[in-house]
Design a protein around this motif. Structure first.
Motif, PDB file in Angstrom:
ATOM      1  N   GLN A   1      17.523  48.471  40.309  1.00 56.46           N
ATOM      2  CA  GLN A   1      18.317  47.290  40.661  1.00 56.46           C
ATOM      3  C   GLN A   1      18.825  47.376  42.097  1.00 56.46           C
ATOM      4  OE1 GLN A   1      21.516  46.186  38.095  1.00 56.46           O
ATOM      5  NE2 GLN A   1      20.209  45.512  36.432  1.00 56.46           N
ATOM      6  N   ILE A   2      19.248  48.562  42.502  1.00 53.74           N
ATOM      7  CA  ILE A   2      19.782  48.736  43.854  1.00 53.74           C
ATOM      8  C   ILE A   2      18.661  48.691  44.888  1.00 53.74           C
ATOM      9  CG2 ILE A   2      20.910  50.412  45.372  1.00 53.74           C
ATOM     10  CD1 ILE A   2      22.480  51.282  42.806  1.00 53.74           C
ATOM     11  N   LEU A   3      17.547  49.377  44.616  1.00 58.11           N
ATOM     12  CA  LEU A   3      16.451  49.411  45.581  1.00 58.11           C
ATOM     13  C   LEU A   3      15.769  48.052  45.718  1.00 58.11           C
ATOM     14  CD1 LEU A   3      14.806  52.889  44.847  1.00 58.11           C
ATOM     15  CD2 LEU A   3      16.407  52.270  46.662  1.00 58.11           C
ATOM     16  N   ASN A   4      15.817  47.231  44.670  1.00 60.29           N
ATOM     17  CA  ASN A   4      15.209  45.902  44.734  1.00 60.29           C
ATOM     18  C   ASN A   4      16.211  44.815  45.100  1.00 60.29           C
ATOM     19  OD1 ASN A   4      12.650  46.827  44.020  1.00 60.29           O
ATOM     20  ND2 ASN A   4      13.106  46.672  41.841  1.00 60.29           N
ATOM     21  N   GLN A   5      17.427  45.228  45.436  1.00 59.96           N
ATOM     22  CA  GLN A   5      18.460  44.305  45.916  1.00 59.96           C
ATOM     23  C   GLN A   5      18.865  43.274  44.870  1.00 59.96           C
ATOM     24  OE1 GLN A   5      17.543  44.404  50.711  1.00 59.96           O
ATOM     25  NE2 GLN A   5      16.750  42.704  49.548  1.00 59.96           N
ATOM     26  N   GLU A   6      18.763  43.653  43.591  1.00 62.25           N
ATOM     27  CA  GLU A   6      19.340  42.810  42.552  1.00 62.25           C
ATOM     28  C   GLU A   6      20.857  42.898  42.580  1.00 62.25           C
ATOM     29  OE1 GLU A   6      17.600  43.174  38.627  1.00 62.25           O
ATOM     30  OE2 GLU A   6      15.799  44.053  39.482  1.00 62.25           O
ATOM     31  N   VAL A   7      21.371  44.016  43.114  1.00 67.40           N
ATOM     32  CA  VAL A   7      22.807  44.219  43.283  1.00 67.40           C
ATOM     33  C   VAL A   7      23.034  44.637  44.725  1.00 67.40           C
ATOM     34  CG1 VAL A   7      24.832  45.496  42.517  1.00 67.40           C
ATOM     35  CG2 VAL A   7      23.048  44.927  40.874  1.00 67.40           C
ATOM     36  N   ASN A   8      23.992  44.021  45.390  1.00 64.73           N
ATOM     37  CA  ASN A   8      24.275  44.329  46.784  1.00 64.73           C
ATOM     38  C   ASN A   8      25.269  45.474  46.899  1.00 64.73           C
ATOM     39  OD1 ASN A   8      22.619  42.214  47.744  1.00 64.73           O
ATOM     40  ND2 ASN A   8      24.264  40.735  47.448  1.00 64.73           N
ATOM     41  N   CYS A   9      25.164  46.229  47.991  1.00 65.72           N
ATOM     42  CA  CYS A   9      26.085  47.330  48.252  1.00 65.72           C
ATOM     43  C   CYS A   9      26.246  47.492  49.756  1.00 65.72           C
ATOM     44  CB  CYS A   9      25.593  48.633  47.611  1.00 65.72           C
ATOM     45  SG  CYS A   9      23.997  49.216  48.231  1.00 65.72           S
ATOM     46  N   THR A  10      27.285  48.216  50.175  1.00 68.12           N
ATOM     47  CA  THR A  10      27.527  48.464  51.592  1.00 68.12           C
ATOM     48  C   THR A  10      26.639  49.603  52.078  1.00 68.12           C
ATOM     49  OG1 THR A  10      29.291  50.060  51.149  1.00 68.12           O
ATOM     50  CG2 THR A  10      29.916  47.740  51.302  1.00 68.12           C
ATOM     51  N   GLU A  11      26.653  49.825  53.389  1.00 64.44           N
ATOM     52  CA  GLU A  11      25.828  50.889  53.959  1.00 64.44           C
ATOM     53  C   GLU A  11      26.275  52.259  53.473  1.00 64.44           C
ATOM     54  OE1 GLU A  11      25.143  52.749  58.401  1.00 64.44           O
ATOM     55  OE2 GLU A  11      25.197  50.563  58.202  1.00 64.44           O
ATOM     56  N   GLU A  12      27.591  52.490  53.405  1.00 68.59           N
ATOM     57  CA  GLU A  12      28.096  53.779  52.915  1.00 68.59           C
ATOM     58  C   GLU A  12      27.717  53.991  51.457  1.00 68.59           C
ATOM     59  OE1 GLU A  12      29.786  51.691  54.688  1.00 68.59           O
ATOM     60  OE2 GLU A  12      30.531  52.763  56.455  1.00 68.59           O
TER      61      GLU A  12
ATOM     62  N   GLU B   1      11.755  54.479  52.314  1.00 66.90           N
ATOM     63  CA  GLU B   1      11.574  53.340  51.414  1.00 66.90           C
ATOM     64  C   GLU B   1      11.799  53.708  49.956  1.00 66.90           C
ATOM     65  OE1 GLU B   1       7.540  55.006  52.646  1.00 66.90           O
ATOM     66  OE2 GLU B   1       9.395  54.383  53.626  1.00 66.90           O
ATOM     67  N   ASN B   2      11.794  55.024  49.633  1.00 66.78           N
ATOM     68  CA  ASN B   2      12.060  55.452  48.259  1.00 66.78           C
ATOM     69  C   ASN B   2      13.549  55.607  47.967  1.00 66.78           C
ATOM     70  OD1 ASN B   2       9.293  55.575  47.743  1.00 66.78           O
ATOM     71  ND2 ASN B   2       9.167  57.729  48.331  1.00 66.78           N
ATOM     72  N   TYR B   3      14.382  55.498  49.015  1.00 68.31           N
ATOM     73  CA  TYR B   3      15.815  55.734  48.845  1.00 68.31           C
ATOM     74  C   TYR B   3      16.679  54.574  49.324  1.00 68.31           C
ATOM     75  CZ  TYR B   3      14.391  60.603  48.180  1.00 68.31           C
ATOM     76  OH  TYR B   3      13.800  61.755  47.723  1.00 68.31           O
ATOM     77  N   LEU B   4      16.117  53.674  50.104  1.00 63.91           N
ATOM     78  CA  LEU B   4      16.915  52.610  50.706  1.00 63.91           C
ATOM     79  C   LEU B   4      16.425  51.240  50.273  1.00 63.91           C
ATOM     80  CD1 LEU B   4      17.181  53.896  54.401  1.00 63.91           C
ATOM     81  CD2 LEU B   4      18.848  54.195  52.570  1.00 63.91           C
ATOM     82  N   ALA B   5      17.367  50.324  50.125  1.00 59.43           N
ATOM     83  CA  ALA B   5      17.011  48.930  49.895  1.00 59.43           C
ATOM     84  C   ALA B   5      16.421  48.353  51.177  1.00 59.43           C
ATOM     85  CB  ALA B   5      18.246  48.139  49.468  1.00 59.43           C
ATOM     86  N   PRO B   6      15.546  47.365  51.076  1.00 62.31           N
ATOM     87  CA  PRO B   6      14.879  46.827  52.278  1.00 62.31           C
ATOM     88  C   PRO B   6      15.842  46.357  53.366  1.00 62.31           C
ATOM     89  CG  PRO B   6      13.786  46.034  50.292  1.00 62.31           C
ATOM     90  CD  PRO B   6      15.012  46.775  49.839  1.00 62.31           C
ATOM     91  N   ARG B   7      17.021  45.874  53.004  1.00 60.00           N
ATOM     92  CA  ARG B   7      17.950  45.341  54.012  1.00 60.00           C
ATOM     93  C   ARG B   7      18.479  46.440  54.931  1.00 60.00           C
ATOM     94  NH1 ARG B   7      23.475  43.635  50.999  1.00 60.00           N
ATOM     95  NH2 ARG B   7      24.009  43.212  53.167  1.00 60.00           N
ATOM     96  N   TYR B   8      18.460  47.713  54.491  1.00 59.69           N
ATOM     97  CA  TYR B   8      18.934  48.821  55.311  1.00 59.69           C
ATOM     98  C   TYR B   8      17.794  49.663  55.890  1.00 59.69           C
ATOM     99  CZ  TYR B   8      23.498  47.852  53.222  1.00 59.69           C
ATOM    100  OH  TYR B   8      24.658  47.239  52.827  1.00 59.69           O
ATOM    101  N   LEU B   9      16.582  49.361  55.512  1.00 62.11           N
ATOM    102  CA  LEU B   9      15.460  50.214  55.900  1.00 62.11           C
ATOM    103  C   LEU B   9      15.261  50.236  57.413  1.00 62.11           C
ATOM    104  CD1 LEU B   9      13.361  52.024  54.625  1.00 62.11           C
ATOM    105  CD2 LEU B   9      11.821  50.073  54.459  1.00 62.11           C
TER     106      LEU B   9
END
Length: 728
Positions: free
Chosen positions: A333-344, A569-577
């Motif tokens: 869910q996090i890696l596919n950006q179904e749920v948003n989170c901050t950079e930290e 790409e295995n640890y970060l959502a695309p928006r932070y990649l």
């Protein structure tokens, strides 16, 4: 001799019945007052003379009406079966391909004749997943399903099945049967795909027995060890079907480090709030059987955690399969950006994921990492669990808040904070003309009995002057916004009013102040005061989460100490990649220093807890249209409330708490849903799913809230259907 369907003077006729697993067509003389049990008995006696077979798993299925004739005491007339009907005598347990939350596939036999809720209970029991009431089955979605609203995937699946052969269509025997109806000779998309390459990342532990692991897939084998042919374009032969019942030998406590590329590519990444809402169209109806929802044998369904209300999550071996699968669902869910989170928060998730991978590779399994071996540890396991429970109880009793001398004293939290209020003048006297950072003011803010009061100074509050603003926190949406690296600690409050939610921001000076005010606002939103025993634990959990987000460069591991290369790409959502890719390894190792001592199950549990602290966590979205409105809007359903959201920004427009809800009903003729609250009623039609799905989510959360901590409690299936069925 009577022709098929021909009726004679005494009211009897020839009933056509297809025996699916024998590819045989039979006719038998029946009457309308004949019981279903009598029909099956007469049928089995007829075939018993020719075939030695156990018929106990067979039942009558009516393809035209798409339903089981499951009540043996009902007559043909009561079911409406007449001379022109054709029935199927077919096995109730059929093979099905299930995709787990960790994206692996298993082949298993599921009872297609019972309701989906009961089928999931049986499946989870075989898989060793506790609290099956939190899970359900759903259809796999495609990218096209997110581009427009679909109210019913079952109907689309029915239309698709009428255009291609399926297991409800009788086909003459042309090759060996697979304990079901044969399919056409052409390509069969519902059959199992071929296994992946052996070079894929292996699972930490290998299982022996009739179920073999091959790459990321599990498939049945013959008793002689040869492949059953299930991946060669046809369903496995009947001789191998018993292997599909061996799920008890399968452990789901460990998963591959990375799924195969095909499973990863099949994941959907919603690009907007509307697409997130459309992802919930695939849930199966819990009150209907799998067969009644146009699922046929060897079709693929997904097993997912449906309700975000998890009971008794513990880092013990008995809960290891549930923890692992829940961690995997949260991870994707996090890696596919179904749920948003901050950079930290993103870096903390990446660090926890790295620690879980390191522990998996080092320890081999969750059981080994937790100290629960399969050999000597089994004898003392019950005693260890009892000791652990006693220690946990002692810690809770000793760690509770000390008794106050004056029980009439109402605690208060107060201090100087910066605040910003965006509301109407009628609601608040401190609303700025422009909602900017410069509009922040500093004032003395106190919280008592769930009400925020703002004074110009501490002295003004001490003199008893009326506050410039008083805000009722009950029903408010609390969104923490902390960035420890930059020293910014803010709290976003969306406070309910008569027509909408008014926005307010609090800015704290340090971590301790931030933790206390987050805890106070959360308790106030639930209608609780600071005297609640959860205040200290709530503030402590916020402090612990902030400590994990603070990087520790001095304690970081060396990149050369890692057992495998780190792919961002295995640890970060695309928006932070793009932003973090160049410095990813160093940032990850600094964040990992905070969690490098966590054992496997503790790391997974911490990942889940961090996921649960996200602002968007636990919101199941739907596209709806409120009565009297012409535009589509979005509602979110959580474990304790219903939210009306802005489709473009995601801001909360209105929140209704379940504690204020009196009833929820569905008008099945016009497909409108009405929810009655103490203050008002809301009526809407669901655009992105069947209204039964929304009804089931509300009733399901009410059902889950009624669970007790009694270890001997039993699952009340009848109560679940009463709350979620939607029928009077």
């Amino acid at each position: 001799m009577l022709a098929d369907g021909e009726i004679v003077g005494d009211g009897s006729w020839n009933l056509t019945i297809y025996v699916t697993d024998l590819n045989e067509k039979r006719t038998m003389v029946v009457k309308g007052d004949m019981h279903i049990g009598g029909v099956m008995l007469k049928l089995t006696e007829s075939f018993g003379k020719e075939f030695k077979k156990d018929w106990s798993d067979h039942a009558l299925w009516w393809p035209t009406r798409n339903k089981w004739l499951s009540r043996p005491k009902h007559t043909l007339d009561q079911y409406g079966v007449h001379a022109d009907a054709a029935l199927h005598f077919t096995p109730m347990h059929k093979p099905l391909r299930i995709q787990l939350p960790d994206l692996r596939f298993i082949d298993c036999k599921i009872d297609f004749s019972i309701d989906t809720f009961s089928a999931v209970i049986q499946l989870c029991k075989n898989l060793g997943i506790r609290h099956s009431e939190e899970l359900s089955l759903c259809y796999p979605l495609e990218a096209s399903h997110l581009k427009q609203n679909y109210q019913n995937l079952k109907e689309a699946k029915r239309i698709k099945n009428t255009q291609a052969p399926d297991t409800n269509t009788f086909i003459a025997a042309t090759r060996g049967s697979s304990n079901s109806l044969d399919r056409s000779n052409g390509p069969c998309p519902a059959t199992p795909p071929p296994p992946r390459s052996l070079s894929a990342t292996p699972v930490a532990s290998q299982q022996n027995g009739t179920l073999r692991r091959y790459g990321h897939h599990i498939y049945s084998t013959q008793s002689d060890g040869s492949s059953d042919g299930g991946y060669c374009g046809t369903p496995p032969r009947a001789a191998s079907m018993d292997a599909l019942d061996s799920l008890a030998e399968l452990s789901l406590a460990d998963s591959p480090i990375e799924p195969d590329s095909q499973s990863r590519e099949s994941l959907l990444s919603p690009k907007s709030l509307l697409e997130r809402a459309r992802m919930n169209v695939g849930w199966l109806d819990s009150s209907l059987s799998i067969m009644e929802q146009y699922v046929r044998e060897w079709d693929t369904l997904q097993l997912r955690f449906k309700f975000y209300s998890f009971f008794d999550l513990t880092p013990r071996a008995q809960d290891a399969p549930r923890l692992n699968q829940l961690y995997q669902q949260a991870r994707w869910q996090i890696l596919n950006q179904e749920v948003n989170c901050t950079e930290e928060e993103m870096m903390l998730f990446a660090a926890l994921q790295l620690q879980i991978e390191l522990q998996t590779l080092a320890g081999g399994s969750a059981e080994a990492a937790d100290g629960y071996g399969a050999s000597a540890g089994n004898a003392s396991a019950p005693e260890d669990e009892i000791d652990a429970a006693l220690c946990e109880l002692q810690a809770q009793l000793e760690g509770g808040p000390p008794a106050r001398q004056d029980i009439t004293h109402v605690p208060e939290l107060a201090g100087y904070l910066k605040y910003l209020s965006k509301c109407n003048n009628e609601y608040c006297a401190i609303a700025p003309k422009r909602f900017t950072l410069k509009a922040y003011k500093r004032g003395w803010i106190s919280c008592r009995d769930g009400v925020l009061r703002i004074h110009g100074s501490q002295e003004a509050a001490a003199r008893g002057e009326p506050p410039s603003c008083a805000v009722e926190l009950r029903g408010a949406e609390v969104t923490p916004d902390a960035h420890p690296a930059s020293g910014r600690y803010s709290i976003k409050l969306e406070v309910p009013s008569e027509d909408s939610m008014h926005e307010m921001w609090l800015k704290c000076e340090n971590e301790d102040q931030y933790a206390e005010w987050v805890a106070a606002c959360r308790l106030g939103s639930r209608g609780r005061s600071l005297a609640d025993a959860q205040f200290a634990s709530e503030a402590g959990s916020v402090r612990a989460l902030l400590a994990l987000q603070r990087p520790r460069p001095a304690a970081a591991l060396s990149a050369h100490a890692l057992p495998h290369n780190l792919q961002p790409e295995n640890y970060l959502a695309p928006r932070y990649l793009k932003k973090l890719k160049s410095k990813f390894t160093q940032r990850l190792l600094e964040s990992h220093a905070n969690v490098k001592d966590l054992p496997l199950l503790e790391a997974k549990l911490q990942y889940i807890k961090t996921w649960q602290n996200l602002a968007d966590y636990g919101q199941t979205l739907f596209v709806v249209r409120f009565m009297g409105h012409k535009k589509d809007e979005i509602i979110g359903i959580a474990n304790n409330r219903i939210m009306r959201l802005d489709p473009h920004t995601g801001d909360h427009i209105k929140t209704w708490r379940f504690s204020n809800m009196k009833a929820w009903n569905v008008n099945w003729e016009i497909k409108h849903m009405m929810v009655q609250f103490e203050e008002d009623n809301i009526i809407f039609s669901v655009q992105s799913a069947d209204c039964k799905v929304v009804h089931e989510f509300i009733g399901g959360y009410i059902f889950l809230s009624m669970r007790s901590k009694d270890a001997n409690q039993t699952l009340d299936v009848e109560l679940f259907h009463k709350l979620t069925g939607g029928w009077t």
